[in-house]
Write a protein that holds these residues in place. Structure first.
Motif, PDB file in Angstrom:
ATOM      1  N   ASN A  23       0.809  -1.227   0.000  1.00  0.00           N
ATOM      2  CA  ASN A  23       0.000   0.000   0.000  1.00  0.00           C
ATOM      3  C   ASN A  23       0.839   1.274   0.000  1.00  0.00           C
ATOM      4  O   ASN A  23       0.307   2.363   0.200  1.00  0.00           O
ATOM      5  N   ARG A  24       2.166   1.103  -0.236  1.00  0.00           N
ATOM      6  CA  ARG A  24       3.086   2.263  -0.322  1.00  0.00           C
ATOM      7  C   ARG A  24       3.063   3.108   0.950  1.00  0.00           C
ATOM      8  O   ARG A  24       3.159   4.333   0.895  1.00  0.00           O
ATOM      9  N   VAL A  25       2.922   2.427   2.081  1.00  0.00           N
ATOM     10  CA  VAL A  25       2.946   3.134   3.369  1.00  0.00           C
ATOM     11  C   VAL A  25       4.393   3.454   3.727  1.00  0.00           C
ATOM     12  O   VAL A  25       5.288   2.626   3.517  1.00  0.00           O
ATOM     13  N   LYS A  26       4.623   4.643   4.263  1.00  0.00           N
ATOM     14  CA  LYS A  26       5.979   5.033   4.662  1.00  0.00           C
ATOM     15  C   LYS A  26       6.342   4.288   5.947  1.00  0.00           C
ATOM     16  O   LYS A  26       5.748   4.513   7.007  1.00  0.00           O
ATOM     17  N   ILE A  27       7.315   3.367   5.834  1.00  0.00           N
ATOM     18  CA  ILE A  27       7.771   2.605   7.001  1.00  0.00           C
ATOM     19  C   ILE A  27       8.956   3.324   7.622  1.00  0.00           C
ATOM     20  O   ILE A  27       9.902   3.699   6.931  1.00  0.00           O
ATOM     21  N   ASP A  28       8.899   3.502   8.921  1.00  0.00           N
ATOM     22  CA  ASP A  28       9.978   4.153   9.670  1.00  0.00           C
ATOM     23  C   ASP A  28      11.045   3.116  10.010  1.00  0.00           C
ATOM     24  O   ASP A  28      12.230   3.321   9.764  1.00  0.00           O
ATOM     25  N   VAL A  29      10.624   1.995  10.581  1.00  0.00           N
ATOM     26  CA  VAL A  29      11.534   0.925  10.966  1.00  0.00           C
ATOM     27  C   VAL A  29      10.908  -0.407  10.566  1.00  0.00           C
ATOM     28  O   VAL A  29       9.803  -0.726  10.995  1.00  0.00           O
ATOM     29  N   THR A  30      11.600  -1.169   9.717  1.00  0.00           N
ATOM     30  CA  THR A  30      11.083  -2.474   9.278  1.00  0.00           C
ATOM     31  C   THR A  30      11.125  -3.436  10.466  1.00  0.00           C
ATOM     32  O   THR A  30      11.715  -3.135  11.501  1.00  0.00           O
ATOM     33  N   PRO A  31      10.495  -4.628  10.310  1.00  0.00           N
ATOM     34  CA  PRO A  31      10.368  -5.526  11.474  1.00  0.00           C
ATOM     35  C   PRO A  31      11.663  -5.695  12.268  1.00  0.00           C
ATOM     36  O   PRO A  31      12.727  -5.965  11.723  1.00  0.00           O
ATOM     37  N   ALA A  87      15.603   9.673  13.127  1.00  0.00           N
ATOM     38  CA  ALA A  87      14.220  10.154  13.142  1.00  0.00           C
ATOM     39  C   ALA A  87      13.442   9.698  14.372  1.00  0.00           C
ATOM     40  O   ALA A  87      12.431  10.303  14.723  1.00  0.00           O
ATOM     41  N   PHE A  88      13.900   8.642  15.044  1.00  0.00           N
ATOM     42  CA  PHE A  88      13.082   8.043  16.099  1.00  0.00           C
ATOM     43  C   PHE A  88      12.722   9.037  17.199  1.00  0.00           C
ATOM     44  O   PHE A  88      11.598   9.070  17.683  1.00  0.00           O
ATOM     45  N   THR A  89      13.718   9.840  17.611  1.00  0.00           N
ATOM     46  CA  THR A  89      13.424  10.793  18.690  1.00  0.00           C
ATOM     47  C   THR A  89      13.248  12.234  18.213  1.00  0.00           C
ATOM     48  O   THR A  89      12.979  13.115  19.005  1.00  0.00           O
ATOM     49  N   SER A  90      13.440  12.446  16.899  1.00  0.00           N
ATOM     50  CA  SER A  90      13.323  13.835  16.420  1.00  0.00           C
ATOM     51  C   SER A  90      12.076  14.065  15.567  1.00  0.00           C
ATOM     52  O   SER A  90      11.636  15.199  15.413  1.00  0.00           O
ATOM     53  N   VAL A  91      11.497  12.988  15.022  1.00  0.00           N
ATOM     54  CA  VAL A  91      10.318  13.140  14.183  1.00  0.00           C
ATOM     55  C   VAL A  91       9.093  12.616  14.925  1.00  0.00           C
ATOM     56  O   VAL A  91       9.003  11.419  15.231  1.00  0.00           O
ATOM     57  N   TYR A 128       8.022  -7.379  19.308  1.00  0.00           N
ATOM     58  CA  TYR A 128       8.329  -7.333  17.875  1.00  0.00           C
ATOM     59  C   TYR A 128       7.618  -6.107  17.318  1.00  0.00           C
ATOM     60  O   TYR A 128       6.451  -5.855  17.656  1.00  0.00           O
ATOM     61  N   THR A 129       8.260  -5.389  16.409  1.00  0.00           N
ATOM     62  CA  THR A 129       7.716  -4.086  16.063  1.00  0.00           C
ATOM     63  C   THR A 129       7.903  -3.722  14.599  1.00  0.00           C
ATOM     64  O   THR A 129       8.819  -4.195  13.941  1.00  0.00           O
ATOM     65  N   ILE A 130       7.012  -2.876  14.119  1.00  0.00           N
ATOM     66  CA  ILE A 130       7.236  -2.077  12.910  1.00  0.00           C
ATOM     67  C   ILE A 130       6.747  -0.678  13.256  1.00  0.00           C
ATOM     68  O   ILE A 130       5.641  -0.533  13.789  1.00  0.00           O
ATOM     69  N   TYR A 131       7.525   0.335  12.947  1.00  0.00           N
ATOM     70  CA  TYR A 131       7.042   1.704  13.030  1.00  0.00           C
ATOM     71  C   TYR A 131       6.744   2.185  11.621  1.00  0.00           C
ATOM     72  O   TYR A 131       7.532   1.964  10.689  1.00  0.00           O
ATOM     73  N   PHE A 132       5.619   2.841  11.472  1.00  0.00           N
ATOM     74  CA  PHE A 132       5.220   3.351  10.161  1.00  0.00           C
ATOM     75  C   PHE A 132       4.362   4.590  10.370  1.00  0.00           C
ATOM     76  O   PHE A 132       4.003   4.922  11.506  1.00  0.00           O
ATOM     77  N   ASP A 178       1.027   7.133   9.308  1.00  0.00           N
ATOM     78  CA  ASP A 178      -0.227   7.321   8.583  1.00  0.00           C
ATOM     79  C   ASP A 178      -0.009   8.463   7.578  1.00  0.00           C
ATOM     80  O   ASP A 178       1.037   9.132   7.606  1.00  0.00           O
ATOM     81  N   PRO A 179      -0.936   8.699   6.668  1.00  0.00           N
ATOM     82  CA  PRO A 179      -0.682   9.686   5.602  1.00  0.00           C
ATOM     83  C   PRO A 179      -0.476  11.115   6.123  1.00  0.00           C
ATOM     84  O   PRO A 179       0.054  11.956   5.406  1.00  0.00           O
ATOM     85  N   SER A 180      -0.870  11.375   7.387  1.00  0.00           N
ATOM     86  CA  SER A 180      -0.670  12.708   7.959  1.00  0.00           C
ATOM     87  C   SER A 180       0.666  12.828   8.682  1.00  0.00           C
ATOM     88  O   SER A 180       1.007  13.900   9.182  1.00  0.00           O
ATOM     89  N   GLY A 181       1.391  11.713   8.795  1.00  0.00           N
ATOM     90  CA  GLY A 181       2.681  11.736   9.478  1.00  0.00           C
ATOM     91  C   GLY A 181       2.626  11.313  10.927  1.00  0.00           C
ATOM     92  O   GLY A 181       3.630  11.394  11.634  1.00  0.00           O
ATOM     93  N   ASN A 182       1.458  10.856  11.396  1.00  0.00           N
ATOM     94  CA  ASN A 182       1.365  10.296  12.744  1.00  0.00           C
ATOM     95  C   ASN A 182       1.983   8.901  12.732  1.00  0.00           C
ATOM     96  O   ASN A 182       1.619   8.067  11.902  1.00  0.00           O
ATOM     97  N   ARG A 183       2.883   8.661  13.694  1.00  0.00           N
ATOM     98  CA  ARG A 183       3.535   7.341  13.727  1.00  0.00           C
ATOM     99  C   ARG A 183       2.604   6.309  14.339  1.00  0.00           C
ATOM    100  O   ARG A 183       1.965   6.545  15.369  1.00  0.00           O
ATOM    101  N   ASN A 184       2.505   5.174  13.667  1.00  0.00           N
ATOM    102  CA  ASN A 184       1.786   4.005  14.184  1.00  0.00           C
ATOM    103  C   ASN A 184       2.828   2.917  14.455  1.00  0.00           C
ATOM    104  O   ASN A 184       3.939   2.971  13.939  1.00  0.00           O
TER     105      ASN A 184
END
Ligand SMILES: [Fe+2]
Length: 314
Positions: A241-249, A308-312, A258-262, A264-270
C-alpha cells in the motif's frame, strides 16, 4: 479503583479520506460511528467497546487526547478527588460529551498531554463474539490488528533547565492513577536522569510510555498483533500500500516486543506490536537501560537509534 487499559486515542489528520483508507485498509480497523462534526470512530476486530480510535480533521497532525477506561463509575469520583488533590485541574464532563461514552474526566498530565478517564463506553462485542468464538474472523483487511495496545508520548526534557516532564508524568501515573514502572532509561553523567519510562496498569509490559525530547508531542500509538509472522505480513501489507515505514520488522530490547514503526498519511507514527515478551508484575524488578545501551534497548538487532526516532513526531 483501577485503570483497566487504554480506551482510545483521538488523532488529528490532514486528509480524512486518506486517513480512513490507512486505518481501515492498512491497519484493518472498521468504522463504527461518525459524529455530527465529521469525526470518524473506528475499532479493531478483537475489541468489544465501540471504538478505540477517533480521527479528527485538522490543519496539523498529532494527538488531541488519550483516554483510559477505569474499573467502575465510582472509580471516577475517586480519581477526580485524587487528581485534584495532586494539584491538577480536572473537569467532569457529562455522558455523551465523548460520543457513546458515559461521564468522563478531562485533565492534562504534568507533561501537558490531555487525558480522559471514563468507565462506560457503548458495547459492540468482538467480531468473533463471546460464545464458542473462532480464533479470528473472516474478511479481515490489511494487517488485521487486534486492539489498540498502548501509546508513547514525547515529554519535554531539558536537564540544563532542570525540566524533566518524563519524570513528572511518570510520578503522576504511579502516585495518582496506580500504574507501576516496568522499564526505564537513565541518562546523564551520573545516570540519574529518567529520560524514558514504560508503565503498566495491567500485566502487559506497557500501557503507556513517555520519552524525553525537545518539545511535548505524540510519538506513536501501537496496535497488537499475535506473532512475528503477523508482523512480517503487516510489513508486506504496508509495502503493498506504499505506506511510509519508519523501521522495518525489528525486536525491541525494551519490552522484548516485535515491532514495525510506520506513518499514517498525515505523518502520525503508528506501530504494529507483537509478542508480550514477559508478564509484567508490580513486584517485578524494574528493568533499567543505560545511555550507552539505549540503541539496543530500542532496536535490539541494529543496536542503533535511527535519527528520526526521537526527532520526528507530531
Ligand atoms: Fe510502542
Amino acid at each position: 479503583m483501577s485503570v483497566l487499559r487504554i480506551g482510545h486515542i483521538n488523532i488529528r489528520v490532514l486528509d480524512m479520506d486518506a486517513a480512513m483508507n490507512h486505518y481501515v485498509n492498512v491497519n484493518g480497523m472498521v468504522k463504527t460511528h461518525e459524529d455530527a462534526a465529521g469525526n470518524m470512530y473506528l475499532k479493531c476486530w478483537d475489541e468489544w467497546d465501540k471504538y478505540s480510535v477517533i480521527l479528527s480533521q485538522s490543519d496539523t497532525a498529532g494527538m488531541n487526547h488519550i483516554a483510559y477506561k477505569v474499573s467502575s463509575d465510582a472509580a471516577l469520583d475517586d480519581y477526580k478527588k485524587s487528581i485534584a488533590e495532586y494539584g491538577i485541574d480536572v473537569v467532569e464532563e457529562d455522558a455523551g460529551v465523548l460520543e457513546c461514552v458515559g461521564r468522563s474526566l478531562r485533565f492534562n498530565l504534568p507533561s501537558g498531554h490531555e487525558m480522559r478517564l471514563y468507565a462506560e463506553k457503548e458495547f459492540m462485542g468482538t467480531d468473533v463474539g463471546s460464545t464458542n468464538p473462532d480464533p479470528w474472523p473472516d474478511g479481515l483487511k490489511g494487517a488485521g490488528v487486534h486492539w489498540l495496545d498502548h501509546a508513547l508520548l514525547m515529554c519535554e526534557l531539558n536537564p540544563e533547565e532542570a525540566i524533566n516532564k518524563v519524570a513528572e508524568a511518570t510520578k503522576f501515573m504511579i502516585d495518582v492513577l496506580g500504574f507501576y514502572l516496568v522499564e526505564q532509561v537513565m541518562v546523564g553523567p551520573d545516570g540519574d536522569i529518567q529520560a524514558a519510562t514504560w508503565l503498566s496498569c495491567s500485566n502487559t509490559p506497557h500501557d503507556i510510555a513517555f520519552v524525553g525530547g525537545p518539545v511535548m508531542g505524540f510519538h506513536h500509538c501501537a496496535f497488537f498483533l499475535d506473532s512475528w509472522s503477523d508482523v512480517l505480513k503487516a510489513a508486506d501489507v504496508m509495502s503493498k500500500n506504499r505506506v511510509k515505514i519508519d523501521v522495518t520488522p525489528q525486536r525491541h530490547g525494551i519490552t522484548r516486543g516485535y515491532t514495525i514503526y510506520f506513518f499514517d498519511p498525515s505523518g502520525n507514527r503508528n506501530e504494529t506490536f507483537a509478542g508480550l515478551g514477559y508478564l509484567a508484575q508490580p513486584d517485578r524488578p524494574v528493568t533499567t537501560w543505560t545511555e550507552d545501551e539505549l540503541g539496543a534497548g530500542i532496536f535490539y538487532h541494529t543496536r542503533e537509534l535511527n535519527e528520526a526516532f526521537t526527532s520526528v513526531y507530531t
